[in-house]
Motif scaffolding. Structure first.
Motif, PDB file in Angstrom:
ATOM      1  N   MET A   1      50.239  34.808  22.759  1.00 51.69           N
ATOM      2  CA  MET A   1      50.933  35.203  23.962  1.00 51.69           C
ATOM      3  C   MET A   1      50.005  34.992  25.157  1.00 51.69           C
ATOM      4  N   THR A   2      50.529  34.434  26.231  1.00 54.05           N
ATOM      5  CA  THR A   2      49.712  34.166  27.410  1.00 54.05           C
ATOM      6  C   THR A   2      49.587  35.419  28.268  1.00 54.05           C
ATOM      7  N   GLN A   3      48.483  35.479  28.970  1.00 52.32           N
ATOM      8  CA  GLN A   3      48.211  36.598  29.855  1.00 52.32           C
ATOM      9  C   GLN A   3      48.547  36.201  31.289  1.00 52.32           C
ATOM     10  N   PRO A   4      49.082  37.125  32.075  1.00 50.93           N
ATOM     11  CA  PRO A   4      49.345  36.801  33.485  1.00 50.93           C
ATOM     12  C   PRO A   4      48.023  36.564  34.220  1.00 50.93           C
ATOM     13  N   ILE A   5      48.089  35.749  35.225  1.00 47.12           N
ATOM     14  CA  ILE A   5      46.914  35.482  36.048  1.00 47.12           C
ATOM     15  C   ILE A   5      46.644  36.715  36.901  1.00 47.12           C
ATOM     16  N   PRO A   6      45.447  37.256  36.824  1.00 46.10           N
ATOM     17  CA  PRO A   6      45.154  38.456  37.626  1.00 46.10           C
ATOM     18  C   PRO A   6      45.124  38.121  39.115  1.00 46.10           C
ATOM     19  N   SER A   7      45.492  39.100  39.912  1.00 45.74           N
ATOM     20  CA  SER A   7      45.462  38.875  41.355  1.00 45.74           C
ATOM     21  C   SER A   7      44.010  38.836  41.831  1.00 45.74           C
ATOM     22  N   ILE A   8      43.827  38.218  42.965  1.00 42.97           N
ATOM     23  CA  ILE A   8      42.497  38.123  43.561  1.00 42.97           C
ATOM     24  C   ILE A   8      42.491  39.003  44.796  1.00 42.97           C
ATOM     25  N   THR A   9      41.547  39.914  44.820  1.00 46.04           N
ATOM     26  CA  THR A   9      41.445  40.860  45.920  1.00 46.04           C
ATOM     27  C   THR A   9      40.197  40.561  46.729  1.00 46.04           C
ATOM     28  N   LEU A  10      40.380  40.412  48.029  1.00 48.83           N
ATOM     29  CA  LEU A  10      39.242  40.204  48.918  1.00 48.83           C
ATOM     30  C   LEU A  10      38.546  41.540  49.151  1.00 48.83           C
ATOM     31  N   PRO A  11      37.253  41.502  49.440  1.00 53.26           N
ATOM     32  CA  PRO A  11      36.579  42.747  49.804  1.00 53.26           C
ATOM     33  C   PRO A  11      37.216  43.312  51.077  1.00 53.26           C
ATOM     34  N   PRO A  12      37.173  44.621  51.267  1.00 54.52           N
ATOM     35  CA  PRO A  12      37.714  45.189  52.506  1.00 54.52           C
ATOM     36  C   PRO A  12      37.082  44.513  53.725  1.00 54.52           C
ATOM     37  N   ALA A  13      37.862  44.356  54.756  1.00 52.52           N
ATOM     38  CA  ALA A  13      37.388  43.668  55.966  1.00 52.52           C
ATOM     39  C   ALA A  13      36.484  44.589  56.784  1.00 52.52           C
ATOM     40  N   ASN A  14      35.244  44.172  56.949  1.00 52.15           N
ATOM     41  CA  ASN A  14      34.324  44.906  57.823  1.00 52.15           C
ATOM     42  C   ASN A  14      34.508  44.481  59.268  1.00 52.15           C
ATOM     43  N   ASP A  15      34.775  43.190  59.468  1.00 52.16           N
ATOM     44  CA  ASP A  15      34.947  42.639  60.811  1.00 52.16           C
ATOM     45  C   ASP A  15      36.022  41.554  60.756  1.00 52.16           C
ATOM     46  N   PRO A  16      37.306  41.956  60.820  1.00 50.22           N
ATOM     47  CA  PRO A  16      38.393  40.974  60.708  1.00 50.22           C
ATOM     48  C   PRO A  16      38.337  39.875  61.763  1.00 50.22           C
ATOM     49  N   LEU A  17      37.870  40.200  62.964  1.00 50.40           N
ATOM     50  CA  LEU A  17      37.793  39.177  64.008  1.00 50.40           C
ATOM     51  C   LEU A  17      36.772  38.099  63.651  1.00 50.40           C
ATOM     52  N   LEU A  18      35.648  38.512  63.092  1.00 48.33           N
ATOM     53  CA  LEU A  18      34.636  37.551  62.670  1.00 48.33           C
ATOM     54  C   LEU A  18      35.158  36.707  61.510  1.00 48.33           C
ATOM     55  N   GLU A  19      35.876  37.330  60.572  1.00 47.85           N
ATOM     56  CA  GLU A  19      36.504  36.585  59.481  1.00 47.85           C
ATOM     57  C   GLU A  19      37.487  35.556  60.042  1.00 47.85           C
ATOM     58  N   GLY A  20      38.250  35.963  61.047  1.00 43.28           N
ATOM     59  CA  GLY A  20      39.225  35.062  61.659  1.00 43.28           C
ATOM     60  C   GLY A  20      38.563  33.875  62.332  1.00 43.28           C
TER      61      GLY A  20
END
Length: 109
Positions: A1-20
């Protein structure tokens, strides 16, 4: 039986503007490298980064949800002067984020 692909979670955003800013710069480089550099690429990268930043500021860390948000909101963008569409942009964002996390986008490891 195949396993579902686990979701990928990003680390919490410390500085969303810098990420952007990072995302906008990397996406623009990707857009310009895939075909020919076009003026519209800057607007595409800017809009995708805006969506990403807003989602991160709202606490979204799930990569799949971020991709869906970009696809959904980029549908309103006028791609008539571009080779790209909303799915190509969302997939490119996903690839760039996976690369930044050190995850092989081919096999998820």
């Amino acid at each position: 039986m195949t396993q579902p692909i686990p979701s990928i979670t990003l680390p919490p955003a410390n500085d969303p503007l810098l990420e952007g800013e990072w995302l906008q710069e990397r996406l623009l480089r990707w857009l310009d490298a895939e075909f020919i550099p076009e003026a519209i690429n800057q607007k595409i990268a800017q809009r995708a980064a805006q969506i990403f930043v807003r989602q991160r500021m709202e606490g979204e860390n799930d990569l799949g949800s971020l991709v869906i948000a970009i696809v959904t909101e980029m549908q309103a963008f006028d791609f008539s002067k571009s080779f790209y569409g909303e799915f190509a942009i969302a997939n490119a964002v996903s690839d760039l984020l996976l690369e930044s996390l050190g995850i092989d986008r081919c096999c998820g490891q």
